[in-house]
Structure formats: structure tokens, C-alpha cells
Design a protein around this motif. Structure first.
Motif, PDB file in Angstrom:
ATOM      1  N   LYS A  52       1.581   3.606   2.103  1.00 47.46           N
ATOM      2  CA  LYS A  52       1.104   4.867   2.684  1.00 47.46           C
ATOM      3  C   LYS A  52       1.470   5.037   4.154  1.00 47.46           C
ATOM      4  CE  LYS A  52      -0.963   6.062  -1.070  1.00 47.46           C
ATOM      5  NZ  LYS A  52      -0.498   7.167  -1.870  1.00 47.46           N
ATOM      6  N   LYS A  62      -4.748   9.162   6.469  1.00 50.28           N
ATOM      7  CA  LYS A  62      -5.905   9.237   5.566  1.00 50.28           C
ATOM      8  C   LYS A  62      -5.841   8.235   4.418  1.00 50.28           C
ATOM      9  CE  LYS A  62      -4.444  13.023   2.546  1.00 50.28           C
ATOM     10  NZ  LYS A  62      -3.133  13.427   2.951  1.00 50.28           N
ATOM     11  N   ASP A  63      -4.660   7.848   3.990  1.00 46.93           N
ATOM     12  CA  ASP A  63      -4.527   6.897   2.884  1.00 46.93           C
ATOM     13  C   ASP A  63      -4.016   5.529   3.342  1.00 46.93           C
ATOM     14  OD1 ASP A  63      -5.350   8.769   0.936  1.00 46.93           O
ATOM     15  OD2 ASP A  63      -3.342   9.642   0.916  1.00 46.93           O
ATOM     16  N   GLU A  83       0.832  -1.203   0.000  1.00 45.91           N
ATOM     17  CA  GLU A  83       0.000   0.000   0.000  1.00 45.91           C
ATOM     18  C   GLU A  83       0.867   1.253   0.000  1.00 45.91           C
ATOM     19  OE1 GLU A  83      -4.031   0.948   2.266  1.00 45.91           O
ATOM     20  OE2 GLU A  83      -2.301   1.345   3.558  1.00 45.91           O
ATOM     21  N   ARG A 119      -5.285   2.875   4.756  1.00 51.04           N
ATOM     22  CA  ARG A 119      -6.453   2.040   5.113  1.00 51.04           C
ATOM     23  C   ARG A 119      -6.048   0.646   5.596  1.00 51.04           C
ATOM     24  NH1 ARG A 119     -10.346   4.651   6.857  1.00 51.04           N
ATOM     25  NH2 ARG A 119     -10.624   6.514   5.664  1.00 51.04           N
ATOM     26  N   THR A 122      -7.538   9.385  10.376  1.00 54.93           N
ATOM     27  CA  THR A 122      -7.919   9.082   8.989  1.00 54.93           C
ATOM     28  C   THR A 122      -8.716  10.231   8.364  1.00 54.93           C
ATOM     29  OG1 THR A 122      -9.961   7.954   9.643  1.00 54.93           O
ATOM     30  CG2 THR A 122      -7.978   6.587   9.377  1.00 54.93           C
ATOM     31  N   VAL A 164      -4.993   0.893   9.249  1.00 55.21           N
ATOM     32  CA  VAL A 164      -6.131   1.170  10.128  1.00 55.21           C
ATOM     33  C   VAL A 164      -6.988  -0.086  10.282  1.00 55.21           C
ATOM     34  CG1 VAL A 164      -8.230   2.565  10.387  1.00 55.21           C
ATOM     35  CG2 VAL A 164      -6.096   3.639   9.620  1.00 55.21           C
ATOM     36  N   ASN A 165      -7.245  -0.794   9.190  1.00 54.23           N
ATOM     37  CA  ASN A 165      -8.032  -2.029   9.267  1.00 54.23           C
ATOM     38  C   ASN A 165      -7.323  -3.079  10.114  1.00 54.23           C
ATOM     39  OD1 ASN A 165      -9.981  -0.863   7.652  1.00 54.23           O
ATOM     40  ND2 ASN A 165      -9.234  -1.816   5.774  1.00 54.23           N
TER      41      ASN A 165
END
Length: 134
Positions: free
Chosen positions: A35, A92-93, A33, A95, A85, A98-99
Motif C-alpha cells: 500500500k 489510509k491503507d 502490504e 498501516r 491516515t 505508519v506503525n
């Protein structure tokens, strides 16, 4: 969000080795990812480690009360993740991160044993994340 199962045999405290294979896959996804900065991951891990240290100290006198104090702190960490986020937030990018963290935190809130296993899982993801060059 699915809840992780960390144990092959929870009563005996036997972790399922698959959790570490999963940790490697998650770390690879975080790297793909692209990010997430290592410092961001480190900051969340440091906060988790501080919670773990406090829990370990408090549980010597009363594990149930110590765990009851820990769970809201894990919820607060989820709130901080959500806040970061926002459109101008540092995650913010990110994800996938965060998940991963939300799933781990939800799983770690089930019991003191699950919290201990969650810490090993998050640490394994962090180690594989660093090993991948991040």
C-alpha cells in the motif's frame, strides 16, 4: 508501542547489528502490504533528513537546545502521519508504514544518539524497500 533499542553499547556508540536485520524484515512487510508508494516513503525520509541536517548544524553550538528543538518536530511528523491516515488520506491503507514510522520516531526522541541511530535504521528500511523492487 514498543521502543526500539538501537545500541549494543550506547556509551561506546556501538549499534546492534540486529537493527539492520529488523530493518530488512520491516521493508519486506511494507512490500507485502503493498500500500506504500516509494515516493511516499521518500517524502517522509526527505523531511527527516532536513531535520537531521538542521540538528547537526545547531548542535555545534548547543546540543541540548538543538535536541529540544528537534523533538517537537518529530512529534509534528507523527501528527502528519496521523493526518495522512484519514479516510481520504494517502496512507489510509499503509498501516505497516505508519506503525514503523511511529515506532522509529518515538525511539529517536530519547536522545541525540538515538536520533542518529534512528536515521540509520530508517535509511536501512528505505534501502531494503527499494531493493525489494519498490
Amino acid at each position: 508501542m514498543p521502543v526500539l533499542e538501537f545500541y549494543k553499547d550506547k556509551e561506546k556508540g556501538l549499534l546492534d547489528p540486529e537493527i539492520f536485520a529488523r530493518a530488512k524484515r520491516v521493508a519486506e512487510e511494507l512490500v507485502r502490504e503493498g500500500k506504500l508508494r516509494s515516493s511516499q516513503f521518500r517524502n517522509y525520509f526527505a523531511e527527516l533528513r532536513a531535520l537531521e541536517n538542521r540538528f547537526q548544524k545547531e548542535r555545534k553550538t548547543d546540543e541540548a537546545t538543538a535536541f529540544a528543538r528537534l523533538v517537537p518536530e518529530l512529534e509534528l511528523l507523527k501528527a502528519k502521519l496521523a493526518y495522512n491516515t484519514r479516510s481520504q488520506g494517502p496512507l489510509k491503507d499503509a498501516r505497516a508504514f505508519v506503525n514503523f514510522m511511529n515506532e522509529a520516531l518515538d525511539s529517536g526522541k530519547r536522545s541525540p544518539k538515538d536520533f542518529e541511530a534512528m536515521m540509520k535504521y530508517v535509511e536501512a528500511v528505505l534501502a531494503y524497500f527499494y531493493a525489494s523492487g519498490k
